[in-house]
Design an enzyme around this catalytic site. Structure first.
Site, PDB file in Angstrom:
ATOM      1  N   GLY A  76     -15.966   1.068  -5.886  1.00  0.00           N
ATOM      2  CA  GLY A  76     -14.973   0.009  -5.529  1.00  0.00           C
ATOM      3  C   GLY A  76     -14.413   0.026  -7.314  1.00  0.00           C
ATOM      4  O   GLY A  76     -14.787  -2.025  -7.303  1.00  0.00           O
ATOM      5  N   GLU A  99     -12.121   4.174  -4.575  1.00  0.00           N
ATOM      6  CA  GLU A  99     -11.475   2.677  -4.338  1.00  0.00           C
ATOM      7  C   GLU A  99     -11.081   3.060  -2.689  1.00  0.00           C
ATOM      8  O   GLU A  99     -10.198   4.094  -2.492  1.00  0.00           O
ATOM      9  CB  GLU A  99     -10.089   2.376  -4.724  1.00  0.00           C
ATOM     10  CG  GLU A  99      -9.590   1.173  -4.345  1.00  0.00           C
ATOM     11  CD  GLU A  99     -10.382  -0.294  -4.152  1.00  0.00           C
ATOM     12  OE1 GLU A  99     -10.435  -0.990  -3.068  1.00  0.00           O
ATOM     13  OE2 GLU A  99     -11.424  -0.530  -5.158  1.00  0.00           O
ATOM     14  N   ASN A 140     -14.736   6.105   1.213  1.00  0.00           N
ATOM     15  CA  ASN A 140     -15.200   5.203   1.174  1.00  0.00           C
ATOM     16  C   ASN A 140     -16.421   5.416   0.854  1.00  0.00           C
ATOM     17  O   ASN A 140     -17.756   6.566   1.265  1.00  0.00           O
ATOM     18  CB  ASN A 140     -15.930   5.106   2.505  1.00  0.00           C
ATOM     19  CG  ASN A 140     -16.620   3.689   3.603  1.00  0.00           C
ATOM     20  OD1 ASN A 140     -17.361   3.737   2.784  1.00  0.00           O
ATOM     21  ND2 ASN A 140     -16.877   3.427   4.156  1.00  0.00           N
ATOM     22  N   LEU A 160     -18.770  -3.829 -10.218  1.00  0.00           N
ATOM     23  CA  LEU A 160     -18.143  -4.596 -10.438  1.00  0.00           C
ATOM     24  C   LEU A 160     -17.677  -6.343  -9.879  1.00  0.00           C
ATOM     25  O   LEU A 160     -17.143  -5.711  -8.987  1.00  0.00           O
ATOM     26  CB  LEU A 160     -18.008  -4.608 -11.394  1.00  0.00           C
ATOM     27  CG  LEU A 160     -18.572  -3.584 -12.656  1.00  0.00           C
ATOM     28  CD1 LEU A 160     -17.241  -2.870 -13.556  1.00  0.00           C
ATOM     29  CD2 LEU A 160     -19.594  -3.415 -13.288  1.00  0.00           C
ATOM     30  N   ASP A 163     -17.844  -7.529  -2.778  1.00  0.00           N
ATOM     31  CA  ASP A 163     -17.498  -7.758  -1.756  1.00  0.00           C
ATOM     32  C   ASP A 163     -19.185  -8.496  -1.358  1.00  0.00           C
ATOM     33  O   ASP A 163     -19.702  -8.053  -1.273  1.00  0.00           O
ATOM     34  CB  ASP A 163     -16.817  -6.746  -0.606  1.00  0.00           C
ATOM     35  CG  ASP A 163     -16.629  -8.187   0.972  1.00  0.00           C
ATOM     36  OD1 ASP A 163     -16.905  -9.119   1.067  1.00  0.00           O
ATOM     37  OD2 ASP A 163     -16.017  -7.564   1.234  1.00  0.00           O
ATOM     38  N   THR A 241     -12.440  -6.644 -15.738  1.00  0.00           N
ATOM     39  CA  THR A 241     -11.602  -6.603 -14.169  1.00  0.00           C
ATOM     40  C   THR A 241     -11.195  -7.619 -14.091  1.00  0.00           C
ATOM     41  O   THR A 241     -11.402  -8.939 -14.585  1.00  0.00           O
ATOM     42  CB  THR A 241     -13.010  -6.260 -12.922  1.00  0.00           C
ATOM     43  OG1 THR A 241     -13.915  -7.090 -13.617  1.00  0.00           O
ATOM     44  CG2 THR A 241     -14.024  -4.781 -13.920  1.00  0.00           C
ATOM     45  N   GLU A 242     -10.275  -6.767 -13.180  1.00  0.00           N
ATOM     46  CA  GLU A 242      -9.166  -8.574 -12.398  1.00  0.00           C
ATOM     47  C   GLU A 242     -10.239  -9.984 -12.499  1.00  0.00           C
ATOM     48  O   GLU A 242      -9.927 -11.141 -12.407  1.00  0.00           O
ATOM     49  CB  GLU A 242      -8.540  -8.355 -11.131  1.00  0.00           C
ATOM     50  CG  GLU A 242      -7.443  -9.199 -11.131  1.00  0.00           C
ATOM     51  CD  GLU A 242      -6.853  -8.420 -10.387  1.00  0.00           C
ATOM     52  OE1 GLU A 242      -6.452  -8.702  -8.576  1.00  0.00           O
ATOM     53  OE2 GLU A 242      -4.739  -8.729 -10.531  1.00  0.00           O
TER      54      GLU A 242
END
Length: 266
Positions: A76, A99, A140, A160, A163, A241-242
């Site tokens: 992810g 991703e 996935n 990281l 969800d 990371t964002e």
């Protein structure tokens, strides 16, 4: 278990400094790759998977690497901040991002291509990293992780800011579960490290409890990892990371938990 507040980093949300971003017109802009923040891992995403790791030609992903087989996996990977942060730190280590969101994966792919071109065409005499040790695939990972990675092939795996799936009925979609941990243990070599971080305390406790209960993983503290020379990885986990940068801007907390794939004595 560990929590820490980190000072805001100077990098942008993708792990590259703002000055580098403005220095080239090649780097893609996220505004052109709009997509929902999360994807349902149980939906049919019409993805094509390799039949086995041996069916993948990794040299197309990692040019010039002596052994192009991935050693780190960012599950992810989002917009690729960790990939870009780790690339110059581990130039001989192939690092793969996975991703599920098509537009986000395309953004990371385009960003890596742009960074490679920028490095190849640099004329200022400075040494730039080539970024040929990072790549991304749309996949996935909850369904077909062993199709990509052979047994005991990974040195590190990263989760990281996954969800959180807050609703109880959605917990089955969390990326850490008893079933999935068996697959992670399969693809990790003995001694490899699982890195998890989140700003959601409930999810942190969920991931910690599941990993701690699994017979093939043992908790390892941040101090112990830094003593082993993994401080640069931990710094990237916290800041690259964002999602991590959003937490910093909101003065939030980050919860870290790392586990080692145990060596089983026979």
């Amino acid at each position: 278990m560990a929590k820490r507040k980190r000072a805001a980093a100077t990098n942008d949300g993708d792990g590259t400094t703002a000055s580098n971003t403005s220095a080239t017109g090649l780097l893609p802009q996220k505004k052109h790759y709009r997509q929902r923040a999360h994807a349902n891992p149980f939906s049919d995403h019409a993805l094509v998977y390799p039949s086995a790791p041996s069916a993948i030609d990794w040299s197309t992903h990692f040019p010039i690497q002596r052994d192009p087989t991935p050693r780190f996996a960012d599950i992810g990977c989002g917009f690729g901040g960790l990939l870009i942060a780790l690339a110059p730190l581990f130039p001989d280590t192939p690092i793969l991002g996975m991703e599920i969101r098509v537009q986000v994966e395309q953004y990371v792919h385009d960003r890596i291509d742009a960074l490679r071109v920028d490095a190849a065409t640099s004329a200022d005499g400075s040494r730039k990293h080539h970024y040929n040790n990072i790549s991304v695939v749309r996949a996935n990972s909850m369904k077909f992780l062993p199709n990509f990675f052979a047994k005991a092939s990974l040195d590190a795996i990263f989760f990281l800011f996954p969800d959180p799936h807050f609703k109880t009925r959605k917990h089955k979609a969390r990326i850490i579960s008893a079933t999935l941990l068996a697959e992670y243990a399969y693809v990790l070599r003995p001694g490899a490290i699982v890195y998890t971080i989140t700003d959601v305390k409930d999810l942190h406790e969920w991931m910690y409890d599941h990993l701690n209960a699994h017979p093939l993983f043992e908790y390892v503290s941040e101090d112990a990892l830094r003593a082993e020379g993994k401080g640069t990885i931990l710094d990237a986990v916290y800041t690259s990371t964002e999602e991590g940068k959003k937490v910093e801007r909101n003065n939030g907390e980050k919860w870290l938990a790392c586990f080692r794939r145990m060596v089983i004595q026979r």
